[in-house]
Write a protein that holds these residues in place. Structure first.
Motif, short mmCIF file in Angstrom:
data_model
loop_
_atom_site.label_atom_id
_atom_site.label_comp_id
_atom_site.label_asym_id
_atom_site.label_seq_id
_atom_site.Cartn_x
_atom_site.Cartn_y
_atom_site.Cartn_z
N UNK A 168 0.81 -0.93 0.01
CA UNK A 168 -0.29 0.39 0.14
C UNK A 168 1.12 0.89 -0.08
N UNK A 169 2.30 1.01 1.05
CA UNK A 169 2.96 2.39 0.67
C UNK A 169 3.95 2.32 -0.35
N UNK A 170 3.56 1.96 -1.07
CA UNK A 170 4.38 1.18 -2.34
C UNK A 170 3.47 1.76 -3.59
N UNK A 171 1.79 2.02 -3.36
CA UNK A 171 0.84 2.08 -3.91
C UNK A 171 1.08 3.72 -4.07
N UNK A 172 1.22 4.18 -2.82
CA UNK A 172 0.70 6.10 -2.24
C UNK A 172 1.68 6.79 -2.93
N UNK A 173 3.38 6.02 -3.21
CA UNK A 173 4.38 7.03 -4.03
C UNK A 173 3.50 7.05 -4.95
N UNK A 174 3.60 5.67 -5.94
CA UNK A 174 2.61 5.38 -7.04
C UNK A 174 2.34 6.32 -7.73
N UNK A 183 -6.63 -3.01 2.07
CA UNK A 183 -7.58 -2.83 1.81
C UNK A 183 -7.83 -1.50 1.28
N UNK A 184 -8.72 -1.05 2.21
CA UNK A 184 -8.72 0.75 1.85
C UNK A 184 -8.82 1.51 1.14
N UNK A 185 -7.42 1.44 1.53
CA UNK A 185 -6.67 1.45 0.19
C UNK A 185 -6.54 1.53 -1.30
N UNK A 186 -6.64 0.21 -1.29
CA UNK A 186 -6.77 -1.00 -2.26
C UNK A 186 -8.50 -0.32 -3.34
N UNK A 187 -8.81 -0.14 -2.49
CA UNK A 187 -10.64 -0.35 -3.12
C UNK A 187 -10.95 1.59 -2.98
N UNK A 188 -10.01 2.03 -2.61
CA UNK A 188 -10.24 3.31 -2.68
C UNK A 188 -9.86 4.28 -4.46
N UNK A 193 0.01 1.81 -13.22
CA UNK A 193 0.17 1.53 -11.74
C UNK A 193 -1.34 1.03 -11.71
N UNK A 194 -1.49 -0.54 -11.27
CA UNK A 194 -2.78 -0.89 -11.12
C UNK A 194 -3.29 -1.09 -9.63
N UNK A 195 -4.57 -1.30 -9.20
CA UNK A 195 -4.88 -2.12 -8.53
C UNK A 195 -4.63 -2.99 -7.27
N UNK A 196 -4.25 -4.01 -8.67
CA UNK A 196 -4.53 -5.17 -8.11
C UNK A 196 -3.31 -5.91 -7.89
N UNK A 214 11.44 4.38 1.26
CA UNK A 214 11.63 3.25 0.37
C UNK A 214 11.18 2.97 -0.90
N UNK A 215 10.03 2.26 -0.04
CA UNK A 215 9.21 1.61 -1.37
C UNK A 215 8.50 2.48 -2.04
N UNK A 216 7.95 3.60 -0.96
CA UNK A 216 7.56 4.35 -2.40
C UNK A 216 7.78 5.50 -3.20
N UNK A 217 8.89 5.12 -3.42
CA UNK A 217 10.21 6.19 -3.91
C UNK A 217 10.47 5.21 -5.58
N UNK A 218 10.70 3.81 -4.58
CA UNK A 218 11.10 2.76 -5.11
C UNK A 218 10.19 2.53 -6.07
#
Lengths: 388, 244
Positions: free
Chosen positions: A78-84, A150-155, A262-265, A245-249
């Motif tokens: 999720x943190x990676x996803x937030x970065x992306x 899950x909250x972040x993915x569903x959003x 980036x896809x929610x999947x 780190x994961x947000x940047x990556x």
């Protein structure tokens, strides 16, 4: 075995295990630097390697968070996803700080600028989540982070007007190289360089006093606190650091370096479970073990999409061929699950632990301690006998 | 000799309907050896937790050297100069004995060089007779050795006041001697030591002052001989001889 013992003793008397370990690392780095120059390698293999580097960053940073600091989080993807997502949204729509009356247009933000903002966003959310998790431990922490993830993915899935929903979100491409081969080459080096930098940063933290405090916190938060460790500060710090780190990556990987969108999947629990599985198989208390576990697992999972099996003893298939192609499909993951079960049952420190221990020379220290302990016990027994 | 001043004013702790600690007040102004005794459930460990910041008092205040420490987090209380051990030892299991010593060393003294801290840790481990276990994971230590390790970690913090929760419980007699030796040596170096114990022999041998808790309240506080003869203490804890 005898040959190995002779080799071991020659190494111990000669170069020393630790130095040999550094030499192996240098050789591995040189191999990865050379690899894209091998003209026989396809762009597909390079893509697999790029994905392997990305997952190595994910697993090794999770190893710092869970293996070293004891914060068993499911929120890493999720943190990676937030970065992306943050990088993608800002590059597309810009950003307005209503309270400050400042507005930044998309045109004024470079791709790298949007990645930096994505990284900061991941760190800021990491700060809030770290703070909310302060009083949660073990299973409660895991459940909380699953819910958050899950909250972040569903959003991201639901707010398709902004995020593209299940189609995903394209980030601004970081590299603008027309030639496909040249682009793959640069993307490869970029992700590999990023992995090296991330591993160095993670190692620096793990081997600093902060790393010692994180491990103390993992063992017993109350005891660590009673020994003068500011548990609140380090718990938040490790969440912010690994989230950034994961947000940047993530922001770099999805800026058309490893993937075009980036896809929610990608944020599903299954994906997060894979990150954990890679780290567990490699060794979740070892950063290099987790990274290697992720890279090797990714490579093998890709390689197993099609497995050519040559039949022995002159056997042939019904159409006369001496080999057949097996496409295991999802069975690859079942096999992967078996490896994980074996690791958890028999090698809890990961499959690479014996190798890492050997190179670190820790087994020598352990043997010395045991012999010193035995001599001390003999000494104590003698005193006791004298007393009687 | 020092500016030591630990002061508890009407400290109370209530858990729902249970008054675990009831308006406890006392002051420690000298590097004394203080025994804390009382029946099970008297509130000794709760009081230790209140002093060390593990629990917040429901009411009352605690000052250490002029600084209010009640309700402060444990790390802050530790840095203010109050260190403690636990009734059930809490060694950091998957860390070596030396790493266990370095955690308080670096937390207390972040600017100190690692080599200096390691030398100091080695000195302390030698005093505690566990220097041969330096590289051993602390989970491999025996119960008694873990007690010694806990005591060693405290010295890395160099606290003004030390609270030892049941230091003699479940310990081999030989190790008890080592612990007694430790307590005396540390006390000679100007530290106030407060220890909770049910080992009456050790309590009366070591203590210069005794505090007796019963139902969360202090029922006696004074010289061991005076406390031993206090009728309230005899009734609540020590009991009468069968001949009486």
């Amino acid at each position: 075995m005898v040959v190995f013992r002779r080799f071991e003793s020659a190494i111990d008397q000669g170069i020393g295990r630790r130095k040999l370990g550094y030499l192996v690392i240098v050789l591995v780095v040189l191999f990865f630097l050379w690899f894209p120059n091998d003209t026989s390698q396809s762009n597909y293999t390079k893509t697999v390697f790029i994905s392997g580097f990305f997952y190595a960053i994910m697993s090794s940073s999770w190893a710092l968070l869970a293996g070293i600091a004891g914060q068993f989080s499911f929120g890493h993807m999720a943190f990676m996803g937030i970065g992306a997502y943050a990088a993608g949204l800002i590059a597309r729509d810009g950003i307005t700080f209503a309270l400050l009356g400042v507005s930044i247009s998309p045109e004024s933000i470079s791709a790298f600028g949007s990645i930096i903002i994505g990284t900061i966003a991941a760190g800021a959310v990491g700060l809030v989540i770290g703070w909310l998790l302060l009083r949660l431990r073990a299973a409660y922490l895991a459940l909380f982070t699953i819910a958050f993830s899950e909250l972040f993915r569903i959003m991201m899935l639901t707010e398709y007007d902004y995020t593209g929903g299940s189609n995903g979100l394209s980030l601004r491409p970081l590299l603008q190289i027309a030639d496909v081969d040249a682009a793959r080459q640069v993307e490869y080096y970029l992700m590999f360089g990023l992995l090296v930098v991330c591993l160095l940063a993670l190692y620096w933290v793990a081997n600093s006093p902060i790393g010692l405090f994180l491990r103390a916190m993992r063992e017993d938060e109350d005891a660590a606190s009673a020994l003068g460790v500011n548990v609140v500060r380090y718990k938040i710090l490790v969440f912010v650091f690994t989230s950034m780190i994961v947000g940047f990556a993530g922001a770099i990987f999805y800026s058309d370096v490893g993937s075009e969108r980036i896809i929610p999947e990608q944020l599903e629990i299954l994906q997060m479970s894979l990150i954990i599985a890679y780290a567990v198989i490699g060794g979740m208390e070892s950063l290099i073990g987790a990274a290697a576990g992720a890279f090797i697992s990714r490579y093998l999972l890709e390689a197993m999409r099609q497995v050519v099996i040559t039949l022995p003893f002159g056997m042939t298939t019904y159409d006369g061929s001496d080999a057949f192609v097996w496409e295991p499909g999802f069975w690859r993951f079942a096999l992967f699950g078996v490896v994980m079960v074996f690791t958890l049952r028999y090698m809890r420190n990961g499959l690479l632990y014996p190798i890492i221990t050997w190179f670190s020379g820790r087994d020598i220290v352990m043997k010395e301690t045991v012999s010193r302990r035995e001599s001390d016990d003999n000494h104590a027994a003698r005193i006791e006998a004298d007393d009687e | 000799m020092s500016d030591l001043h630990l002061e508890l004013n009407n400290v109370s702790k209530r858990f729902g309907g249970l008054q675990a600690v009831d308006h406890v007040s006392f002051t420690v102004t000298e590097p004394e050896l203080i025994g804390m005794i009382g029946p099970n459930g008297a509130g000794k460990t709760t009081l230790t937790n209140l002093m060390s910041g593990m629990l917040k008092p429901s009411s009352g205040t605690i000052y250490l050297n002029g600084r209010r420490i009640d309700g402060h987090p444990p790390y802050d209380v530790t840095r203010a100069g109050l260190g403690r051990t636990f009734q059930i030892t809490r060694a950091l299991g998957r860390m070596t004995v030396m790493e266990n010593m370095m955690v308080p060393g670096l937390a207390h003294n972040p600017r100190a060089g690692r080599a200096d801290l390691e030398a100091r840790a080695h000195e302390i481990l030698t005093l505690l007779t566990i220097d041969h276990l330096t590289n051993e994971l602390s989970r491999a230590l025996s119960g008694g050795q873990r007690k010694l390790l806990e005591l060693g970690r405290l010295l890395m913090l160099d606290p003004a006041v030390i609270i030892l929760d049941e230091p003699f419980a479940g310990v081999h007699p030989r190790l008890q001697d080592t612990i007694t030796n430790y307590i005396n040596r540390v006390h000679e170096n100007g530290k106030a030591i407060m220890f909770i114990s049910h080992n009456m022999g050790a309590v009366f041998e070591l203590s210069q002052r005794l505090i007796v808790l019963h139902h969360g309240a202090v029922i006696a506080d004074g010289a061991p001989q005076a406390v031993r003869n206090d009728p309230a203490v005899i009734d609540a804890y020590l009991g009468h001889d069968e001949d009486d």
